[in-house]
Design a protein around this motif. Structure first.
Motif, PDB file in Angstrom:
ATOM      1  N   LEU A 202       0.829  -1.211   0.000  1.00  0.00           N
ATOM      2  CA  LEU A 202       0.000   0.000   0.000  1.00  0.00           C
ATOM      3  C   LEU A 202       0.863   1.262   0.000  1.00  0.00           C
ATOM      4  O   LEU A 202       0.511   2.264  -0.614  1.00  0.00           O
ATOM      5  CB  LEU A 202      -0.924  -0.039   1.229  1.00  0.00           C
ATOM      6  CG  LEU A 202      -2.157   0.840   1.187  1.00  0.00           C
ATOM      7  CD1 LEU A 202      -2.965   0.640  -0.083  1.00  0.00           C
ATOM      8  CD2 LEU A 202      -3.029   0.568   2.419  1.00  0.00           C
ATOM      9  N   ASP A 203       2.025   1.195   0.670  1.00  0.00           N
ATOM     10  CA  ASP A 203       2.840   2.418   0.728  1.00  0.00           C
ATOM     11  C   ASP A 203       3.601   2.683  -0.580  1.00  0.00           C
ATOM     12  O   ASP A 203       4.302   3.677  -0.695  1.00  0.00           O
ATOM     13  CB  ASP A 203       3.772   2.418   1.951  1.00  0.00           C
ATOM     14  CG  ASP A 203       4.704   1.237   1.976  1.00  0.00           C
ATOM     15  OD1 ASP A 203       4.765   0.517   0.954  1.00  0.00           O
ATOM     16  OD2 ASP A 203       5.377   1.016   3.002  1.00  0.00           O
ATOM     17  N   SER A 250      -7.932   2.937  -8.626  1.00  0.00           N
ATOM     18  CA  SER A 250      -8.479   1.630  -8.228  1.00  0.00           C
ATOM     19  C   SER A 250      -8.216   1.301  -6.772  1.00  0.00           C
ATOM     20  O   SER A 250      -8.945   0.513  -6.175  1.00  0.00           O
ATOM     21  CB  SER A 250      -7.834   0.523  -9.060  1.00  0.00           C
ATOM     22  OG  SER A 250      -7.664   0.928 -10.368  1.00  0.00           O
ATOM     23  N   VAL A 251      -7.154   1.865  -6.200  1.00  0.00           N
ATOM     24  CA  VAL A 251      -6.802   1.519  -4.825  1.00  0.00           C
ATOM     25  C   VAL A 251      -7.376   2.540  -3.845  1.00  0.00           C
ATOM     26  O   VAL A 251      -8.056   2.168  -2.882  1.00  0.00           O
ATOM     27  CB  VAL A 251      -5.267   1.432  -4.668  1.00  0.00           C
ATOM     28  CG1 VAL A 251      -4.888   1.058  -3.238  1.00  0.00           C
ATOM     29  CG2 VAL A 251      -4.687   0.430  -5.658  1.00  0.00           C
ATOM     30  N   SER A 252      -7.139   3.837  -4.114  1.00  0.00           N
ATOM     31  CA  SER A 252      -7.562   4.837  -3.129  1.00  0.00           C
ATOM     32  C   SER A 252      -9.054   5.145  -3.214  1.00  0.00           C
ATOM     33  O   SER A 252      -9.672   5.528  -2.238  1.00  0.00           O
ATOM     34  CB  SER A 252      -6.742   6.125  -3.266  1.00  0.00           C
ATOM     35  OG  SER A 252      -7.016   6.764  -4.492  1.00  0.00           O
ATOM     36  N   LYS A 253      -9.637   4.986  -4.431  1.00  0.00           N
ATOM     37  CA  LYS A 253     -11.083   5.236  -4.585  1.00  0.00           C
ATOM     38  C   LYS A 253     -11.671   4.197  -5.529  1.00  0.00           C
ATOM     39  O   LYS A 253     -11.963   4.505  -6.691  1.00  0.00           O
ATOM     40  CB  LYS A 253     -11.324   6.636  -5.175  1.00  0.00           C
ATOM     41  CG  LYS A 253     -10.939   7.749  -4.231  1.00  0.00           C
ATOM     42  CD  LYS A 253     -11.176   9.109  -4.843  1.00  0.00           C
ATOM     43  CE  LYS A 253     -10.528  10.164  -3.965  1.00  0.00           C
ATOM     44  NZ  LYS A 253     -10.117  11.355  -4.624  1.00  0.00           N
ATOM     45  N   PRO A 254     -11.831   2.974  -5.045  1.00  0.00           N
ATOM     46  CA  PRO A 254     -12.295   1.912  -5.950  1.00  0.00           C
ATOM     47  C   PRO A 254     -13.648   2.264  -6.555  1.00  0.00           C
ATOM     48  O   PRO A 254     -14.488   2.864  -5.898  1.00  0.00           O
ATOM     49  CB  PRO A 254     -12.424   0.686  -5.033  1.00  0.00           C
ATOM     50  CG  PRO A 254     -11.670   1.012  -3.802  1.00  0.00           C
ATOM     51  CD  PRO A 254     -11.623   2.492  -3.675  1.00  0.00           C
ATOM     52  N   HIS A 308     -13.415  -5.709  -5.315  1.00  0.00           N
ATOM     53  CA  HIS A 308     -12.162  -6.226  -4.755  1.00  0.00           C
ATOM     54  C   HIS A 308     -11.962  -5.680  -3.337  1.00  0.00           C
ATOM     55  O   HIS A 308     -12.619  -4.742  -2.923  1.00  0.00           O
ATOM     56  CB  HIS A 308     -10.984  -5.873  -5.657  1.00  0.00           C
ATOM     57  CG  HIS A 308     -10.692  -4.404  -5.745  1.00  0.00           C
ATOM     58  ND1 HIS A 308     -10.226  -3.684  -4.670  1.00  0.00           N
ATOM     59  CD2 HIS A 308     -10.809  -3.523  -6.759  1.00  0.00           C
ATOM     60  CE1 HIS A 308     -10.055  -2.433  -5.034  1.00  0.00           C
ATOM     61  NE2 HIS A 308     -10.420  -2.301  -6.294  1.00  0.00           N
ATOM     62  N   GLU A 309     -11.052  -6.292  -2.630  1.00  0.00           N
ATOM     63  CA  GLU A 309     -10.874  -5.930  -1.213  1.00  0.00           C
ATOM     64  C   GLU A 309      -9.440  -5.496  -0.974  1.00  0.00           C
ATOM     65  O   GLU A 309      -8.880  -5.771   0.095  1.00  0.00           O
ATOM     66  CB  GLU A 309     -11.178  -7.161  -0.336  1.00  0.00           C
ATOM     67  CG  GLU A 309     -12.481  -7.844  -0.665  1.00  0.00           C
ATOM     68  CD  GLU A 309     -13.560  -7.515   0.354  1.00  0.00           C
ATOM     69  OE1 GLU A 309     -13.335  -6.579   1.133  1.00  0.00           O
ATOM     70  OE2 GLU A 309     -14.591  -8.187   0.333  1.00  0.00           O
ATOM     71  N   ILE A 310      -8.857  -4.784  -1.976  1.00  0.00           N
ATOM     72  CA  ILE A 310      -7.428  -4.463  -1.898  1.00  0.00           C
ATOM     73  C   ILE A 310      -7.048  -3.843  -0.555  1.00  0.00           C
ATOM     74  O   ILE A 310      -6.006  -4.160   0.007  1.00  0.00           O
ATOM     75  CB  ILE A 310      -7.024  -3.467  -3.025  1.00  0.00           C
ATOM     76  CG1 ILE A 310      -7.149  -4.110  -4.388  1.00  0.00           C
ATOM     77  CG2 ILE A 310      -5.588  -2.980  -2.835  1.00  0.00           C
ATOM     78  CD1 ILE A 310      -6.816  -3.182  -5.552  1.00  0.00           C
ATOM     79  N   ASN A 311      -7.902  -2.980  -0.058  1.00  0.00           N
ATOM     80  CA  ASN A 311      -7.530  -2.237   1.152  1.00  0.00           C
ATOM     81  C   ASN A 311      -7.875  -2.951   2.451  1.00  0.00           C
ATOM     82  O   ASN A 311      -7.745  -2.370   3.517  1.00  0.00           O
ATOM     83  CB  ASN A 311      -8.218  -0.866   1.136  1.00  0.00           C
ATOM     84  CG  ASN A 311      -7.634   0.003   0.052  1.00  0.00           C
ATOM     85  OD1 ASN A 311      -6.420   0.074  -0.091  1.00  0.00           O
ATOM     86  ND2 ASN A 311      -8.486   0.620  -0.750  1.00  0.00           N
ATOM     87  N   ARG A 312      -8.318  -4.210   2.359  1.00  0.00           N
ATOM     88  CA  ARG A 312      -8.728  -4.901   3.589  1.00  0.00           C
ATOM     89  C   ARG A 312      -7.841  -6.103   3.852  1.00  0.00           C
ATOM     90  O   ARG A 312      -7.282  -6.698   2.914  1.00  0.00           O
ATOM     91  CB  ARG A 312     -10.189  -5.321   3.465  1.00  0.00           C
ATOM     92  CG  ARG A 312     -11.093  -4.089   3.250  1.00  0.00           C
ATOM     93  CD  ARG A 312     -12.549  -4.429   3.370  1.00  0.00           C
ATOM     94  NE  ARG A 312     -12.828  -5.215   4.554  1.00  0.00           N
ATOM     95  CZ  ARG A 312     -13.742  -6.175   4.591  1.00  0.00           C
ATOM     96  NH1 ARG A 312     -14.459  -6.460   3.535  1.00  0.00           N
ATOM     97  NH2 ARG A 312     -13.941  -6.849   5.704  1.00  0.00           N
ATOM     98  N   PRO A 313      -7.705  -6.493   5.118  1.00  0.00           N
ATOM     99  CA  PRO A 313      -6.808  -7.610   5.440  1.00  0.00           C
ATOM    100  C   PRO A 313      -7.220  -8.913   4.768  1.00  0.00           C
ATOM    101  O   PRO A 313      -6.378  -9.788   4.555  1.00  0.00           O
ATOM    102  CB  PRO A 313      -6.926  -7.737   6.969  1.00  0.00           C
ATOM    103  CG  PRO A 313      -7.656  -6.534   7.447  1.00  0.00           C
ATOM    104  CD  PRO A 313      -8.317  -5.864   6.299  1.00  0.00           C
ATOM    105  N   VAL A 314      -8.511  -9.041   4.401  1.00  0.00           N
ATOM    106  CA  VAL A 314      -8.962 -10.295   3.784  1.00  0.00           C
ATOM    107  C   VAL A 314      -8.546 -10.422   2.322  1.00  0.00           C
ATOM    108  O   VAL A 314      -8.754 -11.454   1.702  1.00  0.00           O
ATOM    109  CB  VAL A 314     -10.510 -10.428   3.843  1.00  0.00           C
ATOM    110  CG1 VAL A 314     -10.983 -10.606   5.262  1.00  0.00           C
ATOM    111  CG2 VAL A 314     -11.193  -9.226   3.188  1.00  0.00           C
TER     112      VAL A 314
END
Ligand code: SAM
Ligand code: SF4
Length: 327
Positions: A202-203, A250-254, A308-314
Protein backbone atom coordinates in the motif's frame (compact mmCIF):
# COMPACT_ATOMS: atom_id res chain seq x y z
CA UNK A 1 -33.50 -8.47 -28.47
CA UNK A 2 -31.84 -10.58 -25.70
CA UNK A 3 -31.89 -9.28 -22.11
CA UNK A 4 -28.84 -7.32 -20.94
CA UNK A 5 -26.20 -9.09 -18.87
CA UNK A 6 -26.80 -7.90 -15.32
CA UNK A 7 -25.13 -9.08 -12.12
CA UNK A 8 -26.75 -9.53 -8.73
CA UNK A 9 -25.91 -5.91 -7.83
CA UNK A 10 -27.76 -4.56 -10.87
CA UNK A 11 -24.63 -3.67 -12.85
CA UNK A 12 -25.28 -3.89 -16.59
CA UNK A 13 -22.26 -5.23 -18.47
CA UNK A 14 -21.23 -3.72 -21.80
CA UNK A 15 -17.44 -3.63 -21.78
CA UNK A 16 -15.32 -6.58 -22.89
CA UNK A 17 -11.53 -6.79 -22.55
CA UNK A 18 -9.97 -9.47 -24.69
CA UNK A 19 -6.39 -10.59 -24.22
CA UNK A 20 -4.77 -11.93 -27.37
CA UNK A 21 -1.47 -13.07 -25.84
CA UNK A 22 0.23 -13.32 -22.46
CA UNK A 23 3.69 -12.60 -23.89
CA UNK A 24 5.44 -9.27 -23.81
CA UNK A 25 8.55 -7.66 -25.25
CA UNK A 26 9.36 -5.62 -22.12
CA UNK A 27 9.28 -6.53 -18.43
CA UNK A 28 7.55 -3.84 -16.33
CA UNK A 29 8.34 -4.70 -12.72
CA UNK A 30 4.73 -4.12 -11.57
CA UNK A 31 3.45 -6.71 -14.03
CA UNK A 32 6.02 -9.28 -15.11
CA UNK A 33 8.85 -11.17 -13.47
CA UNK A 34 12.36 -10.08 -14.41
CA UNK A 35 13.23 -13.55 -15.67
CA UNK A 36 11.05 -16.40 -16.84
CA UNK A 37 7.28 -16.18 -16.59
CA UNK A 38 4.63 -18.82 -17.02
CA UNK A 39 3.37 -18.45 -20.59
CA UNK A 40 0.65 -20.49 -22.23
CA UNK A 41 1.83 -22.58 -25.18
CA UNK A 42 0.83 -20.76 -28.37
CA UNK A 43 -1.36 -23.76 -29.26
CA UNK A 44 -3.52 -22.97 -26.20
CA UNK A 45 -4.36 -19.41 -27.27
CA UNK A 46 -7.81 -18.83 -28.69
CA UNK A 47 -7.70 -18.49 -32.46
CA UNK A 48 -9.01 -15.34 -34.15
CA UNK A 49 -12.02 -17.37 -35.33
CA UNK A 50 -12.76 -18.40 -31.73
CA UNK A 51 -12.42 -14.82 -30.47
CA UNK A 52 -14.69 -13.57 -33.25
CA UNK A 53 -17.23 -16.25 -32.40
CA UNK A 54 -17.20 -15.14 -28.78
CA UNK A 55 -17.79 -11.54 -29.80
CA UNK A 56 -20.59 -12.53 -32.18
CA UNK A 57 -22.40 -14.05 -29.21
CA UNK A 58 -21.47 -11.35 -26.67
CA UNK A 59 -22.22 -8.24 -28.77
CA UNK A 60 -25.98 -8.89 -29.07
CA UNK A 61 -26.05 -9.28 -25.25
CA UNK A 62 -24.93 -5.66 -24.96
CA UNK A 63 -21.12 -5.90 -25.02
CA UNK A 64 -20.68 -2.93 -27.32
CA UNK A 65 -17.22 -1.80 -26.24
CA UNK A 66 -14.24 -4.03 -26.93
CA UNK A 67 -10.64 -3.51 -26.00
CA UNK A 68 -7.83 -5.79 -27.16
CA UNK A 69 -4.97 -6.20 -24.74
CA UNK A 70 -2.40 -8.66 -23.44
CA UNK A 71 0.56 -9.18 -22.62
CA UNK A 72 1.55 -7.08 -25.57
CA UNK A 73 -1.19 -7.44 -28.21
CA UNK A 74 1.05 -6.36 -31.09
CA UNK A 75 3.14 -9.48 -30.50
CA UNK A 76 0.23 -11.59 -31.70
CA UNK A 77 0.93 -12.18 -35.38
CA UNK A 78 -1.72 -10.71 -37.68
CA UNK A 79 -3.68 -8.89 -34.96
CA UNK A 80 -4.92 -6.43 -37.62
CA UNK A 81 -6.87 -9.34 -39.14
CA UNK A 82 -8.66 -9.82 -35.83
CA UNK A 83 -9.50 -6.12 -35.78
CA UNK A 84 -11.03 -6.43 -39.24
CA UNK A 85 -13.12 -9.37 -38.09
CA UNK A 86 -14.31 -7.68 -34.91
CA UNK A 87 -15.08 -4.35 -36.62
CA UNK A 88 -17.51 -6.25 -38.83
CA UNK A 89 -19.51 -7.77 -35.94
CA UNK A 90 -22.95 -6.20 -35.63
CA UNK A 91 -23.38 -4.40 -32.31
CA UNK A 92 -19.69 -3.59 -31.75
CA UNK A 93 -19.67 0.20 -31.45
CA UNK A 94 -16.25 0.86 -30.02
CA UNK A 95 -13.03 -1.02 -30.59
CA UNK A 96 -9.77 0.00 -28.91
CA UNK A 97 -6.36 -1.50 -28.19
CA UNK A 98 -3.91 -1.08 -25.33
CA UNK A 99 -0.22 -1.36 -26.22
CA UNK A 100 3.21 -0.61 -24.84
CA UNK A 101 4.01 1.05 -28.17
CA UNK A 102 7.27 -0.81 -28.87
CA UNK A 103 5.95 -2.23 -32.17
CA UNK A 104 3.62 0.63 -33.09
CA UNK A 105 5.89 2.28 -35.62
CA UNK A 106 5.72 -0.97 -37.58
CA UNK A 107 1.98 -1.59 -37.25
CA UNK A 108 0.19 1.76 -36.77
CA UNK A 109 -0.91 2.23 -40.38
CA UNK A 110 -1.97 -1.39 -40.78
CA UNK A 111 -4.07 -1.21 -37.59
CA UNK A 112 -5.74 1.99 -38.73
CA UNK A 113 -6.48 0.51 -42.15
CA UNK A 114 -8.06 -2.49 -40.39
CA UNK A 115 -10.59 -0.18 -38.71
CA UNK A 116 -9.01 0.59 -35.33
CA UNK A 117 -9.31 4.23 -34.27
CA UNK A 118 -8.45 4.34 -30.56
CA UNK A 119 -5.20 3.46 -28.85
CA UNK A 120 -4.13 3.54 -25.23
CA UNK A 121 -0.37 3.69 -25.22
CA UNK A 122 1.48 2.81 -22.08
CA UNK A 123 4.26 5.27 -21.19
CA UNK A 124 5.55 5.67 -17.63
CA UNK A 125 8.41 8.10 -18.18
CA UNK A 126 10.26 10.16 -20.77
CA UNK A 127 13.54 9.47 -19.02
CA UNK A 128 15.55 6.73 -20.70
CA UNK A 129 17.23 5.51 -17.51
CA UNK A 130 13.97 5.32 -15.58
CA UNK A 131 12.27 3.61 -18.52
CA UNK A 132 14.94 0.92 -18.37
CA UNK A 133 14.65 0.68 -14.60
CA UNK A 134 10.87 0.13 -14.85
CA UNK A 135 10.73 -2.11 -17.92
CA UNK A 136 14.17 -3.76 -17.71
CA UNK A 137 14.52 -2.99 -21.42
CA UNK A 138 16.04 -0.06 -23.33
CA UNK A 139 13.08 0.59 -25.62
CA UNK A 140 12.02 4.18 -24.91
CA UNK A 141 13.19 5.30 -28.36
CA UNK A 142 10.98 2.75 -30.11
CA UNK A 143 7.99 3.67 -27.94
CA UNK A 144 8.36 7.36 -28.77
CA UNK A 145 8.69 6.54 -32.47
CA UNK A 146 5.57 4.38 -32.12
CA UNK A 147 3.63 7.23 -30.56
CA UNK A 148 4.65 9.51 -33.40
CA UNK A 149 3.63 6.93 -36.01
CA UNK A 150 0.27 6.40 -34.30
CA UNK A 151 -0.42 10.10 -34.26
CA UNK A 152 0.57 10.42 -37.93
CA UNK A 153 -1.75 7.51 -38.78
CA UNK A 154 -4.67 9.43 -37.27
CA UNK A 155 -5.38 7.58 -34.01
CA UNK A 156 -7.13 9.08 -30.99
CA UNK A 157 -4.55 8.47 -28.26
CA UNK A 158 -4.56 8.21 -24.49
CA UNK A 159 -1.35 7.67 -22.56
CA UNK A 160 -1.45 5.19 -19.67
CA UNK A 161 1.01 5.64 -16.82
CA UNK A 162 1.28 3.34 -13.82
CA UNK A 163 2.14 5.53 -10.85
CA UNK A 164 4.41 4.12 -8.17
CA UNK A 165 5.33 6.05 -5.03
CA UNK A 166 8.99 6.88 -4.70
CA UNK A 167 9.51 6.42 -8.44
CA UNK A 168 6.94 8.20 -10.62
CA UNK A 169 6.86 11.62 -8.94
CA UNK A 170 9.39 13.26 -11.33
CA UNK A 171 7.47 11.95 -14.37
CA UNK A 172 4.01 13.35 -13.66
CA UNK A 173 4.55 16.91 -14.92
CA UNK A 174 6.70 16.00 -17.98
CA UNK A 175 4.21 13.34 -19.10
CA UNK A 176 1.24 15.68 -18.77
CA UNK A 177 3.13 18.36 -20.68
CA UNK A 178 4.09 15.81 -23.38
CA UNK A 179 0.45 14.68 -23.70
CA UNK A 180 -1.00 18.19 -23.78
CA UNK A 181 1.47 19.35 -26.44
CA UNK A 182 0.26 16.53 -28.68
CA UNK A 183 -3.45 16.66 -27.94
CA UNK A 184 -3.50 13.34 -26.02
CA UNK A 185 -5.07 12.68 -22.65
CA UNK A 186 -2.65 11.48 -19.97
CA UNK A 187 -4.09 8.90 -17.57
CA UNK A 188 -2.46 7.81 -14.35
CA UNK A 189 -3.23 4.37 -12.94
CA UNK A 190 -2.62 3.59 -9.29
CA UNK A 191 -0.28 0.65 -8.76
CA UNK A 192 -2.40 -2.46 -8.06
CA UNK A 193 -1.38 -5.78 -6.49
CA UNK A 194 -1.23 -7.62 -9.81
CA UNK A 195 2.52 -7.99 -10.20
CA UNK A 196 4.19 -11.35 -10.72
CA UNK A 197 6.85 -10.77 -8.07
CA UNK A 198 4.47 -9.58 -5.34
CA UNK A 199 6.34 -6.31 -4.90
CA UNK A 200 3.13 -4.35 -4.28
CA UNK A 201 2.41 -2.76 -0.94
CA UNK A 202 0.00 0.00 0.00
CA UNK A 203 2.84 2.42 0.73
CA UNK A 204 4.02 2.10 -2.91
CA UNK A 205 0.71 3.47 -4.20
CA UNK A 206 0.96 7.05 -5.42
CA UNK A 207 -2.64 8.14 -5.05
CA UNK A 208 -4.71 10.15 -7.50
CA UNK A 209 -5.09 12.91 -4.89
CA UNK A 210 -1.33 13.17 -4.48
CA UNK A 211 -0.88 13.46 -8.26
CA UNK A 212 -3.68 16.01 -8.56
CA UNK A 213 -1.85 18.08 -5.93
CA UNK A 214 1.34 18.02 -8.01
CA UNK A 215 -0.55 19.10 -11.15
CA UNK A 216 -2.40 21.88 -9.33
CA UNK A 217 0.88 23.31 -8.17
CA UNK A 218 2.49 23.14 -11.63
CA UNK A 219 -0.36 24.06 -13.96
CA UNK A 220 -2.77 26.06 -11.82
CA UNK A 221 -6.43 25.29 -11.87
CA UNK A 222 -7.43 21.68 -12.30
CA UNK A 223 -11.10 20.94 -11.75
CA UNK A 224 -13.03 17.68 -11.80
CA UNK A 225 -15.07 17.08 -14.94
CA UNK A 226 -18.60 15.85 -14.22
CA UNK A 227 -18.74 12.22 -15.34
CA UNK A 228 -20.33 11.84 -18.77
CA UNK A 229 -20.07 8.07 -18.39
CA UNK A 230 -20.16 7.03 -14.73
CA UNK A 231 -18.96 3.56 -15.74
CA UNK A 232 -15.68 4.82 -17.15
CA UNK A 233 -12.87 3.82 -14.77
CA UNK A 234 -11.01 7.15 -15.03
CA UNK A 235 -12.00 10.26 -13.11
CA UNK A 236 -11.19 13.19 -15.34
CA UNK A 237 -9.89 16.63 -14.45
CA UNK A 238 -9.72 19.70 -16.64
CA UNK A 239 -7.04 22.36 -16.96
CA UNK A 240 -7.98 25.99 -17.50
CA UNK A 241 -7.72 25.64 -21.31
CA UNK A 242 -9.94 22.54 -21.38
CA UNK A 243 -7.20 19.87 -21.73
CA UNK A 244 -7.96 16.80 -19.68
CA UNK A 245 -6.08 14.38 -17.47
CA UNK A 246 -7.49 11.13 -16.07
CA UNK A 247 -6.89 9.10 -12.91
CA UNK A 248 -7.71 5.46 -12.39
CA UNK A 249 -7.82 5.36 -8.62
CA UNK A 250 -8.48 1.63 -8.23
CA UNK A 251 -6.80 1.52 -4.83
CA UNK A 252 -7.56 4.84 -3.13
CA UNK A 253 -11.08 5.24 -4.58
CA UNK A 254 -12.29 1.91 -5.95
CA UNK A 255 -15.03 2.26 -8.55
CA UNK A 256 -16.25 -1.35 -8.31
CA UNK A 257 -19.93 -0.43 -7.97
CA UNK A 258 -19.77 1.12 -11.45
CA UNK A 259 -17.87 -1.79 -12.99
CA UNK A 260 -19.35 -3.02 -16.26
CA UNK A 261 -16.39 -5.08 -17.44
CA UNK A 262 -15.88 -8.70 -18.36
CA UNK A 263 -12.51 -10.14 -19.38
CA UNK A 264 -11.60 -12.98 -21.72
CA UNK A 265 -8.07 -14.29 -21.23
CA UNK A 266 -5.88 -15.35 -24.14
CA UNK A 267 -6.40 -18.99 -23.14
CA UNK A 268 -10.19 -18.77 -23.09
CA UNK A 269 -11.17 -18.03 -19.47
CA UNK A 270 -13.86 -15.54 -18.48
CA UNK A 271 -13.11 -13.28 -15.51
CA UNK A 272 -15.62 -10.84 -14.02
CA UNK A 273 -12.90 -8.91 -12.17
CA UNK A 274 -9.16 -8.31 -12.47
CA UNK A 275 -8.93 -9.74 -8.97
CA UNK A 276 -11.32 -12.67 -9.45
CA UNK A 277 -10.24 -15.92 -7.82
CA UNK A 278 -12.49 -18.05 -10.02
CA UNK A 279 -12.89 -18.15 -13.78
CA UNK A 280 -15.04 -19.87 -16.41
CA UNK A 281 -13.41 -21.90 -19.16
CA UNK A 282 -15.37 -21.27 -22.35
CA UNK A 283 -13.06 -22.83 -24.93
CA UNK A 284 -15.15 -25.96 -25.39
CA UNK A 285 -18.30 -23.89 -25.79
CA UNK A 286 -16.98 -21.91 -28.75
CA UNK A 287 -17.81 -24.68 -31.21
CA UNK A 288 -21.26 -25.31 -29.75
CA UNK A 289 -24.61 -23.53 -29.81
CA UNK A 290 -24.74 -19.83 -28.96
CA UNK A 291 -27.17 -20.52 -26.11
CA UNK A 292 -24.54 -22.49 -24.14
CA UNK A 293 -21.97 -19.73 -24.54
CA UNK A 294 -24.51 -17.09 -23.59
CA UNK A 295 -25.40 -19.14 -20.50
CA UNK A 296 -21.73 -19.29 -19.47
CA UNK A 297 -21.36 -15.50 -19.84
CA UNK A 298 -24.48 -14.84 -17.78
CA UNK A 299 -23.46 -17.33 -15.10
CA UNK A 300 -19.95 -15.85 -14.80
CA UNK A 301 -21.40 -12.37 -14.35
CA UNK A 302 -24.02 -13.68 -11.92
CA UNK A 303 -21.14 -14.79 -9.65
CA UNK A 304 -19.55 -11.32 -9.71
CA UNK A 305 -18.73 -9.98 -6.30
CA UNK A 306 -19.43 -6.48 -4.99
CA UNK A 307 -15.80 -5.52 -5.48
CA UNK A 308 -12.16 -6.23 -4.75
CA UNK A 309 -10.87 -5.93 -1.21
CA UNK A 310 -7.43 -4.46 -1.90
CA UNK A 311 -7.53 -2.24 1.15
CA UNK A 312 -8.73 -4.90 3.59
CA UNK A 313 -6.81 -7.61 5.44
CA UNK A 314 -8.96 -10.29 3.78
CA UNK A 315 -7.57 -9.40 0.33
CA UNK A 316 -6.13 -12.36 -1.57
CA UNK A 317 -4.16 -11.53 -4.74
CA UNK A 318 -5.42 -13.30 -7.86
CA UNK A 319 -3.53 -16.38 -9.04
CA UNK A 320 -2.65 -14.68 -12.35
CA UNK A 321 -0.50 -11.55 -12.67
CA UNK A 322 -1.56 -8.67 -14.95
CA UNK A 323 0.16 -9.89 -18.12
CA UNK A 324 -1.67 -13.19 -17.95
CA UNK A 325 -5.10 -11.68 -17.21
CA UNK A 326 -5.08 -8.87 -19.75
CA UNK A 327 -5.17 -5.35 -18.36
N1 SAM B 1 1.22 -4.43 -22.78
C1 SAM B 1 0.17 -3.49 -22.94
C2 SAM B 1 0.41 -2.25 -22.10
O1 SAM B 1 1.30 -2.29 -21.25
O2 SAM B 1 -0.31 -1.29 -22.30
C3 SAM B 1 -1.20 -4.05 -22.64
C4 SAM B 1 -1.31 -4.94 -21.43
S1 SAM B 1 -0.94 -4.18 -19.88
C5 SAM B 1 -1.17 -5.52 -18.76
C6 SAM B 1 -2.37 -3.15 -19.67
C7 SAM B 1 -2.26 -2.05 -18.67
O3 SAM B 1 -2.07 -2.58 -17.39
C8 SAM B 1 -1.11 -1.12 -18.92
O4 SAM B 1 -1.64 0.15 -19.21
C9 SAM B 1 -0.35 -1.10 -17.64
O5 SAM B 1 -0.01 0.20 -17.37
C10 SAM B 1 -1.35 -1.65 -16.64
N2 SAM B 1 -0.74 -2.36 -15.50
C11 SAM B 1 0.08 -3.43 -15.54
N3 SAM B 1 0.40 -3.82 -14.30
C12 SAM B 1 -0.24 -2.99 -13.45
C13 SAM B 1 -0.31 -2.90 -12.02
N4 SAM B 1 0.35 -3.75 -11.22
N5 SAM B 1 -1.07 -1.92 -11.50
C14 SAM B 1 -1.75 -1.05 -12.29
N6 SAM B 1 -1.74 -1.11 -13.63
C15 SAM B 1 -0.99 -2.06 -14.21
FE1 SF4 C 1 4.21 -5.87 -20.85
FE2 SF4 C 1 2.10 -4.28 -20.55
FE3 SF4 C 1 2.88 -5.89 -18.56
FE4 SF4 C 1 4.42 -3.82 -19.18
S1 SF4 C 1 2.31 -3.74 -18.38
S2 SF4 C 1 5.12 -5.94 -18.84
S3 SF4 C 1 4.12 -3.70 -21.35
S4 SF4 C 1 2.08 -6.55 -20.50
Amino acid sequence: MPAAVVDTFGRVHSDLRISVTDRCNIRCFYCMPEEGGAFEPVSKLLTFEQIARFVQVAAPLGFRKIRLTGGEPLLRPGVAKLIEKLSAVAGVEDLALTTNGVLLARYARELYAAGLRRLNIHLDTLDRGRFEQITRRDELGRVLAGIEAAQAAGFAIKLNTVAVKGLSEPDIVPLVRFARERGFEARFIEFMPLDAQQLWSLDRVLTADEMIGVLREEFGLVEAVPDADPRAPATEYRFANGDRVGFIASVSKPFCMNCNRLRLTADGKLRYCLFALEETDIRELLDGPAAALEGAIRENIRQKWAGHEINRPVFVPPPRPMYSIGG
